[in-house]
Design a protein around this motif. Structure first.
Motif, PDB file in Angstrom:
ATOM      1  N   MET A 157      -4.118  78.306 -47.483  1.00 26.72           N
ATOM      2  CA  MET A 157      -2.886  79.085 -47.386  1.00 26.72           C
ATOM      3  C   MET A 157      -1.662  78.189 -47.492  1.00 26.72           C
ATOM      4  SD  MET A 157      -3.835  82.024 -47.496  1.00 26.72           S
ATOM      5  CE  MET A 157      -2.123  82.514 -47.648  1.00 26.72           C
ATOM      6  N   LYS A 172       1.168  78.794 -50.153  1.00 22.59           N
ATOM      7  CA  LYS A 172       2.555  78.929 -49.719  1.00 22.59           C
ATOM      8  C   LYS A 172       3.437  77.910 -50.434  1.00 22.59           C
ATOM      9  CE  LYS A 172       6.111  77.904 -47.026  1.00 22.59           C
ATOM     10  NZ  LYS A 172       6.834  76.638 -46.980  1.00 22.59           N
ATOM     11  N   LEU A 209       3.972  78.780 -54.125  1.00 28.00           N
ATOM     12  CA  LEU A 209       4.870  79.935 -54.264  1.00 28.00           C
ATOM     13  C   LEU A 209       6.320  79.529 -54.047  1.00 28.00           C
ATOM     14  CD1 LEU A 209       3.389  82.909 -52.216  1.00 28.00           C
ATOM     15  CD2 LEU A 209       4.342  83.036 -54.516  1.00 28.00           C
ATOM     16  N   TRP A 210       6.541  78.817 -52.948  1.00 22.49           N
ATOM     17  CA  TRP A 210       7.907  78.525 -52.541  1.00 22.49           C
ATOM     18  C   TRP A 210       8.535  77.410 -53.364  1.00 22.49           C
ATOM     19  CZ3 TRP A 210      11.094  80.814 -48.811  1.00 22.49           C
ATOM     20  CH2 TRP A 210      10.508  81.899 -48.135  1.00 22.49           C
ATOM     21  N   ARG A 218      16.116  84.415 -47.626  1.00 26.52           N
ATOM     22  CA  ARG A 218      15.257  83.378 -48.215  1.00 26.52           C
ATOM     23  C   ARG A 218      15.216  82.109 -47.377  1.00 26.52           C
ATOM     24  NH1 ARG A 218      17.174  83.656 -53.746  1.00 26.52           N
ATOM     25  NH2 ARG A 218      15.910  81.845 -54.193  1.00 26.52           N
ATOM     26  N   ASN A 228      12.970  80.021 -41.289  1.00 27.90           N
ATOM     27  CA  ASN A 228      12.106  78.872 -41.018  1.00 27.90           C
ATOM     28  C   ASN A 228      10.840  79.327 -40.273  1.00 27.90           C
ATOM     29  OD1 ASN A 228      12.847  79.276 -38.341  1.00 27.90           O
ATOM     30  ND2 ASN A 228      14.559  77.838 -38.494  1.00 27.90           N
ATOM     31  N   TYR A 229      10.047  78.355 -39.832  1.00 31.18           N
ATOM     32  CA  TYR A 229       8.766  78.716 -39.213  1.00 31.18           C
ATOM     33  C   TYR A 229       8.915  79.425 -37.870  1.00 31.18           C
ATOM     34  CZ  TYR A 229       5.582  76.939 -42.665  1.00 31.18           C
ATOM     35  OH  TYR A 229       4.856  76.788 -43.809  1.00 31.18           O
ATOM     36  N   TRP A 230      10.083  79.302 -37.227  1.00 36.47           N
ATOM     37  CA  TRP A 230      10.256  80.046 -35.964  1.00 36.47           C
ATOM     38  C   TRP A 230      10.181  81.543 -36.224  1.00 36.47           C
ATOM     39  CZ3 TRP A 230       9.349  76.942 -32.245  1.00 36.47           C
ATOM     40  CH2 TRP A 230       9.773  75.614 -32.294  1.00 36.47           C
ATOM     41  N   THR A 277       7.922  82.987 -37.908  1.00 41.55           N
ATOM     42  CA  THR A 277       6.550  83.455 -38.113  1.00 41.55           C
ATOM     43  C   THR A 277       5.954  84.014 -36.824  1.00 41.55           C
ATOM     44  OG1 THR A 277       5.630  81.286 -37.611  1.00 41.55           O
ATOM     45  CG2 THR A 277       6.123  81.753 -39.917  1.00 41.55           C
ATOM     46  N   PHE A 278       6.676  83.857 -35.705  1.00 45.95           N
ATOM     47  CA  PHE A 278       6.066  84.282 -34.443  1.00 45.95           C
ATOM     48  C   PHE A 278       6.003  85.796 -34.280  1.00 45.95           C
ATOM     49  CE2 PHE A 278       6.400  79.853 -33.676  1.00 45.95           C
ATOM     50  CZ  PHE A 278       5.276  79.586 -32.913  1.00 45.95           C
ATOM     51  N   ILE A 288       8.253  81.762 -27.286  1.00 53.13           N
ATOM     52  CA  ILE A 288       8.857  81.090 -28.440  1.00 53.13           C
ATOM     53  C   ILE A 288       9.729  82.077 -29.223  1.00 53.13           C
ATOM     54  CG2 ILE A 288       8.367  79.943 -30.635  1.00 53.13           C
ATOM     55  CD1 ILE A 288       5.854  78.777 -29.323  1.00 53.13           C
ATOM     56  N   TYR A 334       6.175  86.123 -50.560  1.00 53.19           N
ATOM     57  CA  TYR A 334       6.746  84.912 -49.955  1.00 53.19           C
ATOM     58  C   TYR A 334       6.461  84.807 -48.464  1.00 53.19           C
ATOM     59  CZ  TYR A 334       8.807  84.179 -54.438  1.00 53.19           C
ATOM     60  OH  TYR A 334       8.953  83.970 -55.766  1.00 53.19           O
ATOM     61  N   TYR A 335       6.775  85.899 -47.748  1.00 55.97           N
ATOM     62  CA  TYR A 335       6.601  85.798 -46.295  1.00 55.97           C
ATOM     63  C   TYR A 335       5.208  86.191 -45.835  1.00 55.97           C
ATOM     64  CZ  TYR A 335      11.311  84.230 -45.826  1.00 55.97           C
ATOM     65  OH  TYR A 335      12.445  83.464 -45.919  1.00 55.97           O
ATOM     66  N   MET A 386       2.454  85.274 -47.227  1.00 50.88           N
ATOM     67  CA  MET A 386       1.629  84.058 -47.344  1.00 50.88           C
ATOM     68  C   MET A 386       2.053  83.005 -46.323  1.00 50.88           C
ATOM     69  SD  MET A 386      -0.561  84.833 -49.576  1.00 50.88           S
ATOM     70  CE  MET A 386      -0.456  86.592 -49.287  1.00 50.88           C
ATOM     71  N   LYS A 387       3.370  82.883 -46.116  1.00 51.59           N
ATOM     72  CA  LYS A 387       3.851  81.903 -45.142  1.00 51.59           C
ATOM     73  C   LYS A 387       3.410  82.301 -43.727  1.00 51.59           C
ATOM     74  CE  LYS A 387       8.120  79.725 -43.555  1.00 51.59           C
ATOM     75  NZ  LYS A 387       9.576  79.681 -43.676  1.00 51.59           N
ATOM     76  N   LEU A 426       0.867  84.151 -42.911  1.00 54.05           N
ATOM     77  CA  LEU A 426      -0.587  84.009 -42.781  1.00 54.05           C
ATOM     78  C   LEU A 426      -0.943  82.552 -42.475  1.00 54.05           C
ATOM     79  CD1 LEU A 426      -3.303  85.301 -42.815  1.00 54.05           C
ATOM     80  CD2 LEU A 426      -3.344  85.138 -45.299  1.00 54.05           C
ATOM     81  N   PHE A 427      -0.286  81.648 -43.142  1.00 56.60           N
ATOM     82  CA  PHE A 427      -0.532  80.228 -42.861  1.00 56.60           C
ATOM     83  C   PHE A 427      -0.218  79.906 -41.390  1.00 56.60           C
ATOM     84  CE2 PHE A 427       1.566  75.985 -42.560  1.00 56.60           C
ATOM     85  CZ  PHE A 427       0.390  75.251 -42.514  1.00 56.60           C
ATOM     86  N   VAL A 477      -2.744  78.639 -38.252  1.00 59.65           N
ATOM     87  CA  VAL A 477      -2.564  77.423 -37.446  1.00 59.65           C
ATOM     88  C   VAL A 477      -2.511  77.794 -35.966  1.00 59.65           C
ATOM     89  CG1 VAL A 477      -1.006  75.509 -36.937  1.00 59.65           C
ATOM     90  CG2 VAL A 477      -1.421  76.189 -39.312  1.00 59.65           C
ATOM     91  N   PHE A 478      -1.797  78.863 -35.642  1.00 63.05           N
ATOM     92  CA  PHE A 478      -1.718  79.315 -34.252  1.00 63.05           C
ATOM     93  C   PHE A 478      -3.112  79.677 -33.733  1.00 63.05           C
ATOM     94  CE2 PHE A 478      -0.900  82.400 -30.853  1.00 63.05           C
ATOM     95  CZ  PHE A 478       0.113  81.768 -30.141  1.00 63.05           C
TER      96      PHE A 478
END
Ligand code: HEM
Lengths: 277, 409
Positions: free
Chosen positions: A264, A268, A271-272, B38, B41-43, B45-46, B109, B240-241, B243-244, B246-247, B251-252
């Motif tokens: 993944m 990602k 894509l980005w 666009r 950031n990763y914060w 994804t929570f 978080i 875009y989001y 897939m991000k 899901l990644f 990890v979580f």
């Protein structure tokens, strides 16, 4: 990537700090003696021979006072445990008398134990157990290793010690059983024995082992500390009979998630890479 | 921004269904085409991580109930039955128990993300307030769930927490008896907690639906705290989001799995492996880690009623946050002073958590009192004042400008 690193450092820190559970600091409580059991660590497994020896100590000594109610005879034969031969366990079970059932006429009966029976308790009820033990209740030992802790460190290191060494329940049982001492200043308490590992230091259980209490079939020398170590390992298994399966499935799960996550990450990134962000 | 997609479904069956119930175009509009800033950031994804945890809790919970017996004489035994005899029972139980902890890790978080980037400010006040309700409902759910295995800490935790309500003047004792279903924490208490523990997660799911609905009306906030101005500022949610997210979810889940499989009772209390015993009080009664900051506030106040009021106020105050923060600027990226106070607040909350795990006496009591005082000062004094005192840094005109500016640098 930097963001992720930061994210998980923060997460790890939060867990480490928040997880500090309060623990009894009860008057100079003594840490259990550290010991490397074979079942520690992510790949640790039980030592079959040790579990079999521990079972022997439990059966011949501890079971005179303590029950082990969540363990059934069949568990002794199952993978991940002492793995005793089925026939041998059937014989052991048959030596016990099981009561509490009735026949077709409604009369109470007793019958020999079977593989599916729980290991019978030494006393019919709590009152009888207390009456026979100076009014102290010998606790059931099926969960004792999970229900006790061995370490008494200050709050700022305790969470880290526990993360790497576990709660120290097995070490506690081992130290407790082999750790009776003469009380300081020749003090005496009616019906109580001095043991620096027990919270409060005065325990109603008399020293259950002295060394040479059993004769090991595999020729291991039954010193006090050897017996205590073996019975502690056996009780650890009794507390977590699925530990080996748990660690095995854990490894596969983590590998699966890891590979999936890596894929993944590549998806990602590709894509980005095509858009400004 | 919201609304249906104008997408024409090519598949005749899909078109037929969609003309009668536009469920497919709603999904398409909200989960596929949905325009998302666009620059997240990763914060960010929570949110998806939280949704995943809610699903895990509901699924493992439903199967656990098939083997659990809600009666004081059998609850503890039935949990051990699950652990030892039910196929994969140990996995269900440890996933559910650790799932609660990781749900809270994620929500803390998520909440601090909102605080940092000013996600509670107009036009997202209602979105934020639904979030606070979700947080409170989560805490109620987790508290009642912890009572169910009927161990020592389950029982004594229930005794301590239900007793808080006796502090309410005049009707306090009646309320407590009503909560207990009798004159002590006993079987009726366990049974009603079980019923509510099954009910609340579905209420939670409904609240999350409202939360996401509100989110999809206003659209996401973003690290720069500037509203979306044109299509240039956004990307479609999928791929875009999706897939991000899901990644990040994977990890979580890896961290979660490490605990489930290798340290399943690390986050709990050993004493809860001893069955409830009303005649033997544990040396220290401590709630699960995620309640510790609130427990510290409760015990920081010498008066019982005062403690209860302070503890609940620390949550209620969050409802007023959108109006307590007087600054026009959302993201702390452009508020150097507020940023420092934010990190101070994070430290204060961590300190409260540590203090909550210690006996409430001596130096720890003092620390808990100071930290509690600061928590309220932060929201009631610092935040309102900062808006007037602070001089924010210049803010980019749009998200695309912020993004391109960074790309050039
Ligand atoms: C069951 C618990 C919850 C779930 C499943 C959930 C789910 C989500 C999801 C999927 C999003 C969109 C993605 C994101 O921005 O991260 C979101 C956004 C948001 N949530 Fe939650 N949430 C939960 C609890 C909370 C709580 C307790 C709060 C605050 C007290 C909160 C405040 C917010 C806010 C303010 C946003 C908009 C954020 C932005 O776009 O900047 N949520 N939530």
């Amino acid at each position: 990537m930097k963001t992720i690193t930061k994210m998980f450092t923060a997460l790890g820190l939060a867990v480490a700090l928040f997880a500090a559970p309060a623990h009894a600091s009860g008057g100079g409580q003594k840490n259990a003696e550290d010991y490397d059991f074979s079942f520690e660590g992510p790949f640790g497994k039980f030592d079959r021979a040790q579990l079999q020896r521990g079972w022997q100590v439990f059966k011949e000594v501890c079971s005179n006072c303590h029950s082990l109610k969540y363990i059934r005879f069949r568990n002794l034969t199952e993978p991940g445990g002492p793995e005793l031969p089925v026939e041998a366990v059937k014989k052991i079970a048959a030596e016990y008398e099981i009561s509490g059932e009735v026949n077709d006429e409604g009369e109470p009966i007793t019958r020999p134990g079977r593989l599916s029976d729980a290991i019978p308790a030494p006393y019919p009820n709590e009152q009888a157990a207390k009456a026979a033990n100076n009014n102290a209740l010998p606790p059931d030992l099926s969960l004792i290793v999970k229900a006790r802790e061995g370490w008494y460190y200050p709050w700022y290191i305790s969470p880290f010690i526990k993360l790497f060494k576990g709660n120290g329940g097995a070490e506690y049982v081992r130290s407790l059983i082999a750790g009776y001492e003469d009380p300081p200043h020749g003090e005496e308490k009616e019906g109580l024995n001095y043991n620096p590992y027990f919270p409060g230091h005065w325990i109603a259980m008399p020293p259950p082992l002295a060394g040479e209490d059993v004769e090991y079939a595999d020729g291991t020398k039954p010193t006090l500390i050897q017996e205590a170590t073996d019975v502690a390992a056996f009780l650890a298994w009794a507390s977590m009979p699925k530990m080996e399966e748990r660690k095995r499935v854990g490894l596969m799960t983590l590998l699966y998630l890891g590979v999936f996550a890596l894929l993944m990450l590549m998806v990602k990134k590709s894509l980005w890479s095509r858009v400004e962000h | 921004m919201s609304g249906h997609s104008t997408y024409e479904f090519k598949n005749p069956i899909a078109r037929w269904v969609d003309e009668r119930l536009p469920i497919l175009s709603v999904v398409r509009g909200q989960l596929v085409d949905f325009p998302t800033p666009r620059n997240l950031n990763y914060w960010w994804t929570f949110g998806g991580i939280l949704a995943t945890m809610l699903v895990i809790q509901i699924l493992t919970g439903i199967v656990l109930v098939m083997h659990f017996t809600p009666h004081t004489s059998m609850a503890f035994d039935s949990v051990e039955h699950i652990m030892r005899d039910v196929n994969w029972g140990w996995l269900l139980r440890w996933m559910h128990a650790n799932g609660a902890s990781f749900f809270f890790i994620a929500v803390y978080i998520h909440i601090f993300r909102g605080l940092y980037y000013g996600s509670y400010k107009a036009p997202r006040e209602i979105l934020w307030m639904i979030g606070v309700i979700i947080f409170i409902a989560m805490m109620a759910t987790a508290f009642m769930g912890y009572v169910l295995p009927w161990g020592q800490m389950s029982y004594w935790g229930a005794v301590v927490i239900t007793n808080l309500f006796s502090a309410i003047p005049v009707v306090g004792d009646q309320i407590v008896q009503w909560l207990w279903g009798g004159f002590s924490v006993a079987n009726p208490t366990l049974q009603r907690f079980f019923s509510l523990h099954y009910l609340l997660p579905f209420v939670l799911a409904a609240l999350v639906f409202l939360h996401v609905w509100a989110l999809h009306v206003t659209g996401n906030n973003n690290p720069d705290g500037i509203e979306v101005k044109s299509e240039q500022d956004t990307l479609p949610f999928h791929p875009y989001y999706t897939m991000k997210d899901l990644f990040a979810i994977l990890v979580f889940l890896m961290v979660y799995a490490a605990f489930v499989f290798y340290s399943p009772w690390y986050l709990g209390h050993s004493i809860n492996f001893a069955p409830a015993n009303p005649l033997s009080t544990p040396a220290h009664i401590v709630p699960e880690w995620y309640f510790l900051p609130f427990y510290a506030m409760l015990r920081a106040i010498p008066d019982k009623l005062g403690g209860v009021i302070v503890m609940f106020s620390s949550l209620i105050i969050l409802f007023f946050l959108p109006w307590l923060d007087t600054s026009k600027v959302k993201s702390l990226k452009y508020r150097p002073l507020a940023r420092q106070f934010f990190w101070l607040l994070v430290i204060v909350c961590l300190v409260l958590g540590i203090a909550g795990a210690q006996p409430a006496q001596g130096a720890w009591l003092l620390v808990a009192r100071l930290a509690t005082a600061w928590y309220f000062i932060h929201f009631l004094v610092i935040l309102p004042l900062l808006g007037f005192i602070e001089k924010p840094k210049p803010i980019p005109a749009s998200i695309s400008e912020a993004v391109l500016g960074k790309a050039k640098a």
